[in-house]
Design a protein around this motif. Structure first.
Motif, mmCIF file in Angstrom:
data_model
loop_
_atom_site.group_PDB
_atom_site.id
_atom_site.type_symbol
_atom_site.label_atom_id
_atom_site.label_comp_id
_atom_site.label_asym_id
_atom_site.label_seq_id
_atom_site.Cartn_x
_atom_site.Cartn_y
_atom_site.Cartn_z
ATOM 1 N N ARG A 288 0.847 -1.193 0.000
ATOM 2 C CA ARG A 288 0.000 0.000 0.000
ATOM 3 C C ARG A 288 0.887 1.249 0.000
ATOM 4 O O ARG A 288 2.076 1.188 0.312
ATOM 5 C CB ARG A 288 -0.916 0.026 1.223
ATOM 6 C CG ARG A 288 -1.959 -1.077 1.265
ATOM 7 C CD ARG A 288 -2.804 -0.950 2.521
ATOM 8 N NE ARG A 288 -3.618 0.255 2.495
ATOM 9 C CZ ARG A 288 -4.901 0.278 2.141
ATOM 10 N NH1 ARG A 288 -5.508 -0.834 1.779
ATOM 11 N NH2 ARG A 288 -5.581 1.405 2.156
ATOM 12 N N ARG A 289 0.290 2.386 -0.316
ATOM 13 C CA ARG A 289 0.981 3.665 -0.248
ATOM 14 C C ARG A 289 -0.023 4.740 0.142
ATOM 15 O O ARG A 289 -1.244 4.567 0.013
ATOM 16 C CB ARG A 289 1.577 4.014 -1.618
ATOM 17 C CG ARG A 289 0.519 4.197 -2.712
ATOM 18 C CD ARG A 289 1.131 4.434 -4.057
ATOM 19 N NE ARG A 289 0.109 4.462 -5.115
ATOM 20 C CZ ARG A 289 0.379 4.461 -6.408
ATOM 21 N NH1 ARG A 289 1.631 4.441 -6.833
ATOM 22 N NH2 ARG A 289 -0.594 4.491 -7.310
ATOM 23 N N ASN A 290 0.477 5.863 0.601
ATOM 24 C CA ASN A 290 -0.360 7.027 0.837
ATOM 25 C C ASN A 290 -0.580 7.743 -0.489
ATOM 26 O O ASN A 290 0.327 7.796 -1.331
ATOM 27 C CB ASN A 290 0.307 7.975 1.837
ATOM 28 C CG ASN A 290 0.422 7.355 3.220
ATOM 29 O OD1 ASN A 290 -0.467 6.642 3.666
ATOM 30 N ND2 ASN A 290 1.541 7.619 3.890
ATOM 31 N N LEU A 291 -1.752 8.315 -0.679
ATOM 32 C CA LEU A 291 -2.046 8.968 -1.948
ATOM 33 C C LEU A 291 -1.126 10.159 -2.202
ATOM 34 O O LEU A 291 -0.875 10.512 -3.351
ATOM 35 C CB LEU A 291 -3.512 9.403 -1.989
ATOM 36 C CG LEU A 291 -4.554 8.280 -1.944
ATOM 37 C CD1 LEU A 291 -5.938 8.815 -2.236
ATOM 38 C CD2 LEU A 291 -4.201 7.160 -2.920
ATOM 39 N N ASN A 292 -0.605 10.775 -1.130
ATOM 40 C CA ASN A 292 0.306 11.911 -1.338
ATOM 41 C C ASN A 292 1.664 11.479 -1.879
ATOM 42 O O ASN A 292 2.503 12.311 -2.217
ATOM 43 C CB ASN A 292 0.471 12.732 -0.061
ATOM 44 C CG ASN A 292 1.028 11.934 1.106
ATOM 45 O OD1 ASN A 292 1.565 10.846 0.929
ATOM 46 N ND2 ASN A 292 0.895 12.477 2.315
ATOM 47 N N GLN A 293 1.893 10.159 -1.976
ATOM 48 C CA GLN A 293 3.113 9.661 -2.603
ATOM 49 C C GLN A 293 3.009 9.662 -4.130
ATOM 50 O O GLN A 293 4.016 9.539 -4.812
ATOM 51 C CB GLN A 293 3.421 8.238 -2.113
ATOM 52 C CG GLN A 293 3.838 8.141 -0.655
ATOM 53 C CD GLN A 293 4.112 6.713 -0.237
ATOM 54 O OE1 GLN A 293 3.218 5.996 0.204
ATOM 55 N NE2 GLN A 293 5.360 6.271 -0.389
ATOM 56 N N ILE A 294 1.805 9.787 -4.656
ATOM 57 C CA ILE A 294 1.613 9.756 -6.107
ATOM 58 C C ILE A 294 2.027 11.096 -6.698
ATOM 59 O O ILE A 294 1.441 12.135 -6.392
ATOM 60 C CB ILE A 294 0.154 9.445 -6.464
ATOM 61 C CG1 ILE A 294 -0.249 8.079 -5.894
ATOM 62 C CG2 ILE A 294 -0.045 9.465 -7.986
ATOM 63 C CD1 ILE A 294 -1.713 7.743 -6.067
ATOM 64 N N LYS A 295 3.044 11.074 -7.540
ATOM 65 C CA LYS A 295 3.594 12.293 -8.127
ATOM 66 C C LYS A 295 3.460 12.331 -9.652
ATOM 67 O O LYS A 295 3.649 13.385 -10.256
ATOM 68 C CB LYS A 295 5.073 12.427 -7.758
ATOM 69 C CG LYS A 295 5.354 12.414 -6.262
ATOM 70 C CD LYS A 295 4.666 13.560 -5.540
ATOM 71 C CE LYS A 295 4.991 13.541 -4.048
ATOM 72 N NZ LYS A 295 4.242 14.602 -3.315
ATOM 73 N N LYS A 296 3.168 11.177 -10.282
ATOM 74 C CA LYS A 296 3.092 11.112 -11.739
ATOM 75 C C LYS A 296 1.910 10.253 -12.174
ATOM 76 O O LYS A 296 1.485 9.340 -11.465
ATOM 77 C CB LYS A 296 4.376 10.512 -12.328
ATOM 78 C CG LYS A 296 5.662 11.250 -11.976
ATOM 79 C CD LYS A 296 5.705 12.645 -12.593
ATOM 80 C CE LYS A 296 7.010 13.365 -12.196
ATOM 81 N NZ LYS A 296 7.018 14.765 -12.711
ATOM 82 N N ILE A 297 1.414 10.563 -13.358
ATOM 83 C CA ILE A 297 0.434 9.714 -14.032
ATOM 84 C C ILE A 297 1.085 9.218 -15.316
ATOM 85 O O ILE A 297 1.589 10.024 -16.111
ATOM 86 C CB ILE A 297 -0.861 10.473 -14.346
ATOM 87 C CG1 ILE A 297 -1.536 10.896 -13.037
ATOM 88 C CG2 ILE A 297 -1.804 9.613 -15.195
ATOM 89 C CD1 ILE A 297 -2.714 11.808 -13.234
ATOM 90 N N ALA A 298 1.116 7.912 -15.511
ATOM 91 C CA ALA A 298 1.773 7.330 -16.682
ATOM 92 C C ALA A 298 0.736 6.847 -17.682
ATOM 93 O O ALA A 298 -0.237 6.186 -17.305
ATOM 94 C CB ALA A 298 2.673 6.173 -16.280
ATOM 95 N N ARG A 299 0.955 7.191 -18.952
ATOM 96 C CA ARG A 299 0.138 6.633 -20.031
ATOM 97 C C ARG A 299 0.914 5.494 -20.682
ATOM 98 O O ARG A 299 2.091 5.625 -21.001
ATOM 99 C CB ARG A 299 -0.213 7.692 -21.067
ATOM 100 C CG ARG A 299 -0.926 7.080 -22.287
ATOM 101 C CD ARG A 299 -1.657 8.087 -23.113
ATOM 102 N NE ARG A 299 -2.127 7.487 -24.362
ATOM 103 C CZ ARG A 299 -3.124 7.963 -25.099
ATOM 104 N NH1 ARG A 299 -3.771 9.049 -24.703
ATOM 105 N NH2 ARG A 299 -3.495 7.365 -26.222
ATOM 106 N N HIS A 300 0.226 4.368 -20.874
ATOM 107 C CA HIS A 300 0.794 3.189 -21.522
ATOM 108 C C HIS A 300 -0.069 2.813 -22.726
ATOM 109 O O HIS A 300 -1.223 3.227 -22.829
ATOM 110 C CB HIS A 300 0.792 1.990 -20.572
ATOM 111 C CG HIS A 300 1.550 2.180 -19.308
ATOM 112 N ND1 HIS A 300 2.831 1.693 -19.122
ATOM 113 C CD2 HIS A 300 1.210 2.806 -18.144
ATOM 114 C CE1 HIS A 300 3.241 1.996 -17.901
ATOM 115 N NE2 HIS A 300 2.277 2.676 -17.283
ATOM 116 N N HIS A 301 0.485 2.007 -23.627
ATOM 117 C CA HIS A 301 -0.366 1.289 -24.570
ATOM 118 C C HIS A 301 -0.105 -0.205 -24.387
ATOM 119 O O HIS A 301 0.892 -0.619 -23.792
ATOM 120 C CB HIS A 301 -0.151 1.756 -26.007
ATOM 121 C CG HIS A 301 1.130 1.311 -26.645
ATOM 122 N ND1 HIS A 301 1.457 1.617 -27.944
ATOM 123 C CD2 HIS A 301 2.181 0.581 -26.187
ATOM 124 C CE1 HIS A 301 2.631 1.095 -28.254
ATOM 125 N NE2 HIS A 301 3.085 0.467 -27.206
#
Length: 256
Positions: free
Chosen positions: A17-30
């Motif tokens: 698990r992680r805290n939501l404040n650890q999320i710094k990027k959104i990655a797009r994949h195909h």
């Protein structure tokens, strides 16, 4: 409204698990395939790699619908050495994506940006992360980011329609007959009614907004959000607001 297919209870579980404040990027994949979904990717690739969980939080299918795979508090296996800080969205395709997929990506990405307090510059393609060597996501991310920036401009809306003839209230247009709006704070069910019984439509996610047209006391109190759908009055999960008198007067007079 984007169709959400909630498979969070059917996927290989993430044990971290992680805290939501650890999320710094959104990655797009195909997907580098012309078709497929979570289960195809799991059975044909991920399981064979010895993975214990999937690669993406969301997968956008060819028709524009979304498989919701993991809650954001669970890291997935999208990009080595970057997963703790990244929310992963995959668009099914191999360098060619449908219009419906692009509109869905824009909507889901903008919701994620707001939920995690990020900017468009925090949206990266897989190959823009350090230490990667891949053609994924198979699209120019500069074009993707420019489109997201346009949609964040007050006079723009998803689909390229300008709002010069609309009264915008947050993410939604204020319409006649609307008595309020709901903002989703925590995941909550959207219900419809069949033969006098409540039937679950899907799970609504934080950051989504819905127009409210009516209220009833049944089932603990429920708000009607159109098309025969209802959201239950659960204060920890939703925020209900009513439009200001000035906004209603503008709507009634047609003055923008």
């Amino acid at each position: 409204m984007v169709k959400i297919i909630d498979i969070r209870q059917k996927v290989a579980p993430s044990k971290t698990r992680r805290n939501l404040n650890q999320i710094k990027k959104i990655a797009r994949h195909h997907s580098a395939t012309t078709s497929g979904d979570y289960f195809a990717f799991w059975n044909n690739r991920w399981k064979g790699l010895g993975w214990t969980k999937g690669g993406y939080h969301e997968i956008i299918l060819r028709d524009g619908s979304v498989q919701l795979c993991y809650d954001p508090c669970y890291p997935t296996n999208g990009i080595g050495n970057h997963n703790t800080e990244t929310y992963h969205i995959c668009v099914v395709g191999n360098g060619s994506f449908t219009e419906a997929q692009e509109r869905t990506f824009e909507e889901r990405c903008l919701l994620a940006l707001e939920s995690f307090g990020l900017s468009v510059e925090d949206v990266l393609g897989h190959n823009e992360f350090s230490g990667t060597a891949t053609s994924c996501p198979g699209i120019s991310m500069n074009k993707v980011r420019n489109r997201l920036k346009e949609l964040q401009t007050p006079d723009k809306a998803i689909g390229g329609v300008t709002n010069t003839d609309k009264i915008m209230w947050g993410k939604t247009e204020l319409k006649k007959g609307q008595i309020g709006k709901i903002t989703i704070l925590k995941p909550i069910n959207l219900w419809t009614e069949k033969d006098g019984k409540l039937v679950e439509v899907r799970v609504l996610n934080p950051g989504e907004e819905y127009r409210v047209y009516n209220y009833r006391e049944e089932h603990g109190g429920q708000y009607n959000v159109g098309d025969g759908n209802w959201i239950t009055k659960m204060q920890e999960h939703i925020k209900y607001e009513t439009p200001s008198k000035a906004m209603l007067e503008r709507l009634e007079k047609g003055v923008l």
